[in-house]
Design a protein around this motif. Structure first.
Motif, PDB file in Angstrom:
ATOM      1  N   HIS A   1       7.232  -5.246  -2.566  1.00 55.23           N
ATOM      2  CA  HIS A   1       6.420  -5.099  -3.569  1.00 55.23           C
ATOM      3  C   HIS A   1       5.061  -6.124  -3.201  1.00 55.23           C
ATOM      4  CE1 HIS A   1       4.007  -5.076  -7.386  1.00 55.23           C
ATOM      5  NE2 HIS A   1       4.018  -6.455  -7.443  1.00 55.23           N
TER       6      HIS A   1
ATOM      7  N   ASN B   1       3.194  -4.652  -0.139  1.00 58.12           N
ATOM      8  CA  ASN B   1       2.425  -3.596  -0.544  1.00 58.12           C
ATOM      9  C   ASN B   1       1.284  -4.102  -1.170  1.00 58.12           C
ATOM     10  OD1 ASN B   1       4.246  -1.472   0.347  1.00 58.12           O
ATOM     11  ND2 ASN B   1       5.272  -1.220  -1.540  1.00 58.12           N
ATOM     12  N   VAL B   2       1.217  -4.726  -2.083  1.00 56.46           N
ATOM     13  CA  VAL B   2       0.016  -5.589  -2.816  1.00 56.46           C
ATOM     14  C   VAL B   2      -0.800  -6.013  -1.553  1.00 56.46           C
ATOM     15  CG1 VAL B   2      -0.806  -7.299  -4.133  1.00 56.46           C
ATOM     16  CG2 VAL B   2       1.098  -5.990  -4.988  1.00 56.46           C
TER      17      VAL B   2
ATOM     18  N   ARG C   1      -2.696  -3.172   0.286  1.00 53.36           N
ATOM     19  CA  ARG C   1      -3.673  -2.497  -0.387  1.00 53.36           C
ATOM     20  C   ARG C   1      -4.934  -3.349  -0.401  1.00 53.36           C
ATOM     21  NH1 ARG C   1       0.525  -0.889  -3.733  1.00 53.36           N
ATOM     22  NH2 ARG C   1      -0.034  -2.769  -5.218  1.00 53.36           N
ATOM     23  N   GLU C   2      -4.613  -4.810  -0.891  1.00 50.17           N
ATOM     24  CA  GLU C   2      -5.781  -5.547  -0.858  1.00 50.17           C
ATOM     25  C   GLU C   2      -6.483  -5.653   0.530  1.00 50.17           C
ATOM     26  OE1 GLU C   2      -8.534  -7.598  -3.247  1.00 50.17           O
ATOM     27  OE2 GLU C   2      -6.593  -6.456  -3.853  1.00 50.17           O
TER      28      GLU C   2
END
Length: 269
Positions: free
Chosen positions: A241, A244-245, A248-249
């Motif tokens: 998680h 992935n965060v 994306r950022e």
């Protein structure tokens, strides 16, 4: 058979001269600043058991090289999300040696987890020892266990730690797979993970290069803390998680970068 680099791949004379000047300034200033660190360590040790004052001095030491170079720029966003006190595991992507200088710009207390060989460097490595940062020999199980125990001790004292969960610098700027250590600590110590995303740092000094880029526009964005309790003790779910965060950022931040800086980034790689 290796391929001979083209003329266009070789750094220009101006960049070589600038890099030589920066390395010389780094060496000379480090000699002076280490003496200041040694004095500060001696003066603050009786009342600053966790070395917060010395760490903040080290933040200034690292940031000095941005302050004196008019073509290196750093923007830090979300610093207020970092604790002054209290356990937390900070995790950052890793693009270049310049990440170290940049992350000291957070100006918050934390203990680095760093390669053991860095602690042997004259002056800078000695300062790392004074700060009691946490050494690690990659691939050595006994060293990994000692590193985890060292991090647990700092977290139990309410001192954040900072780790690069990729384990090593990325060659192409893409976020590599994360290792479990940081997320295991977060779950076991019941403390938040705080993702920190970097962009533009590959332009300070690409991997395996001694020549700095002339112009750098680095950004750091501290994201919202992530509570490990939300993942019911599942280290892998927490790890995936967080990655992935951060991916994306990072993509969002790179999309915000002016087009001209994209060409600079490609040239640095």
């Amino acid at each position: 058979m290796g391929v001979e680099p083209s003329v266009h791949d070789r750094p220009g004379t101006a960049r070589v001269l600038l890099s030589s000047a920066l390395w010389a300034f780094l060496a000379l200033s480090s000699a002076v600043l280490f003496l200041g660190a040694l004095l500060l360590w001696a003066l603050t040790r009786p009342f600053d058991a966790n070395g917060r004052v010395l760490h903040l001095y080290s933040c200034f030491w690292a940031q000095l090289y941005f302050y004196v170079n008019p073509r290196w720029h750093l923007r830090v966003e979300g610093r207020e999300r970092l604790p002054w006190r209290g356990a937390a595991v900070l995790v950052s992507n890793h693009e270049s040696l310049g990440d170290i200088l940049v992350l000291f710009g957070l100006y918050r207390p934390f203990k680095w987890v760093s390669k053991a060989e860095n602690f042997k460097l004259p002056l800078i490595g000695w300062n790392m020892r004074l700060n009691r940062y946490v050494p690690l020999i990659r691939g050595d199980r006994a060293s990994v266990l000692r590193m985890m125990a060292g991090c647990e001790r700092w977290l139990s004292r309410g001192v954040p730690i900072l780790m690069f969960p990729e384990g090593t610098r990325s060659r192409d700027g893409k976020v590599k797979a994360f290792k479990d250590g940081a997320f295991t600590l977060s779950v076991q110590q019941r403390c938040p993970i705080i993702p920190v995303v970097l962009t533009g740092t590959a332009l300070t000094q690409p991997k395996h290069a001694l020549v700095f880029q002339q112009s750098v526009h680095a950004r750091v964005r501290v994201l919202e803390p992530i509570n490990p309790a939300d993942f019911a003790g599942d280290v892998h779910a927490l790890r995936d998680h967080v990655r992935n965060v951060m991916v994306r950022e990072k993509a969002r931040m790179e999309a915000e970068r002016p087009a001209g800086r994209d060409s600079d980034l490609k040239a640095a790689r």
